[in-house]
Design an enzyme around this catalytic site. Structure first.
Site, short mmCIF file in Angstrom:
data_model
loop_
_atom_site.label_atom_id
_atom_site.label_comp_id
_atom_site.label_asym_id
_atom_site.label_seq_id
_atom_site.Cartn_x
_atom_site.Cartn_y
_atom_site.Cartn_z
N PRO A 106 0.84 -1.21 0.00
CA PRO A 106 0.00 0.00 0.00
C PRO A 106 0.87 1.26 0.00
CG PRO A 106 -0.68 -1.54 1.72
CD PRO A 106 0.62 -2.04 1.18
N GLU A 107 0.60 2.14 -0.92
CA GLU A 107 1.35 3.40 -1.02
C GLU A 107 0.48 4.53 -0.49
OE1 GLU A 107 4.42 3.64 -1.79
OE2 GLU A 107 4.89 1.77 -2.81
N HIS A 165 -5.86 -14.13 8.71
CA HIS A 165 -5.05 -12.94 8.47
C HIS A 165 -5.65 -11.66 9.05
CE1 HIS A 165 -2.57 -15.47 6.08
NE2 HIS A 165 -3.49 -15.67 5.16
N ARG A 211 22.07 16.93 -2.02
CA ARG A 211 22.32 15.48 -2.11
C ARG A 211 23.07 15.11 -3.37
NH1 ARG A 211 17.43 12.51 0.79
NH2 ARG A 211 17.18 14.13 2.36
#
Ligand SMILES: [Zn+2]
Length: 280
Positions: free
Chosen positions: A2-3, A98, A160
């Site tokens: 899941p994002e 589950h 960065r």
């Protein structure tokens, strides 16, 4: 996995249904990533506040039965891990193998189903107290936070030396750019995923931030409009992937320039891009 869009769609689907509900019972299944951190019985009688999201965490305020300000009296921090999904049902039936957390409320039973059990449901006295504060401290800005200006985004990237794709995936500048969304945003912005952060010009960083916002907004919109229920935590990315221009399309023609979509591996993650319209 899941994002952020899945988590946001989950939040949006549950917030108004749960707000004001009274907790009636708590059932724990097998251990999740971290222990609950509070006696389950102590949650009974509490009132559910407005569900919020920070990164891929959901924060559910749980107020004392008759307290006015539920936000001040603690709540549950929830994470869907690798395979979790939340579903609210009047009668979900007996817990399956589950199903590892049930919050029975006056508005139905909120159930966490998580086969791989990397998800979590953790009590915190507030968002500012540990463990919530500690878990949320490392997160970058919310993608739609207006405080994340193009200037700030560029400055953060400029410091960065990693690839821009790695910086997006790290989630410590801006959260929400999972692999599929990072790949699509970079394509939309015309940036090669291997481009070094400190070589990215300000206009290109600005395009990337706008592209990331458009990409995530589209995924959230698609998730909200196409999913009838939210049992399938992979539903949003699945629906979004049908619209993807580069992700998962190795060897196919780029919809924008007709070039060929390539797949490379960066930091053990697949990157899909078009060398024709994505430049370093
Ligand atoms: Zn192209």
């Amino acid at each position: 996995m899941p994002e952020l869009p899945e988590v946001e769609v989950t939040r949006a689907s549950l917030a108004d249904r749960l707000a004001g509900a009274r907790v009636q019972a708590v059932r724990l299944g097998k251990p999740l990533r971290w222990p609950l951190g509070v006696a389950p019985a102590s949650l009974v009688g509490r009132r559910v506040g407005w569900l919020q999201r920070r990164g891929k965490y959901l924060w559910m305020p749980l107020g004392e039965a008759d307290a006015g300000d539920e936000a001040a009296t603690g709540g549950l921090l929830l994470h869907l891990g690798m395979s979790g999904s939340l579903n609210l049902a009047d009668d979900p039936g007996g817990a399956g193998a589950h199903d590892h957390f049930d919050l029975a409320t006056s508005r139905g039973v909120l159930r966490l189903t998580d086969p791989r059990r990397f998800g979590a449901v953790v009590w915190s006295d507030s968002l500012q107290a540990d463990p919530a504060a500690k878990l949320l401290a490392r997160l970058g800005a919310e993608p739609f936070d207006p405080a994340m200006t193009p200037l700030r985004f560029h400055a953060a990237l400029h410091a960065r030396r990693t690839s821009v794709k790695a910086a997006l995936l790290a989630g410590d500048i801006v959260v929400g750019a999972g692999n599929i969304y990072a790949s699509e945003a970079l394509h939309r912005a015309g940036i090669d995923p291997r481009t070094r952060c400190d070589k990215l010009s300000r206009p290109r960083a600005e395009r990337l931030l706008a592209a990331l916002r458009l990409t995530l907004a589209r995924a959230i919109e698609l998730g909200g409009s196409t999913l009838r229920d939210f049992r399938d935590a992979h539903g949003v990315s699945g629906a979004f992937q049908h619209e993807a221009l580069v992700y998962g399309r190795e060897g196919q023609a780029c919809a924008r320039c007709g070039g060929t979509v390539r797949r490379i591996v960066q930091g053990q993650r697949a990157s899909y891009f078009c060398a024709g319209c994505q430049r370093r």
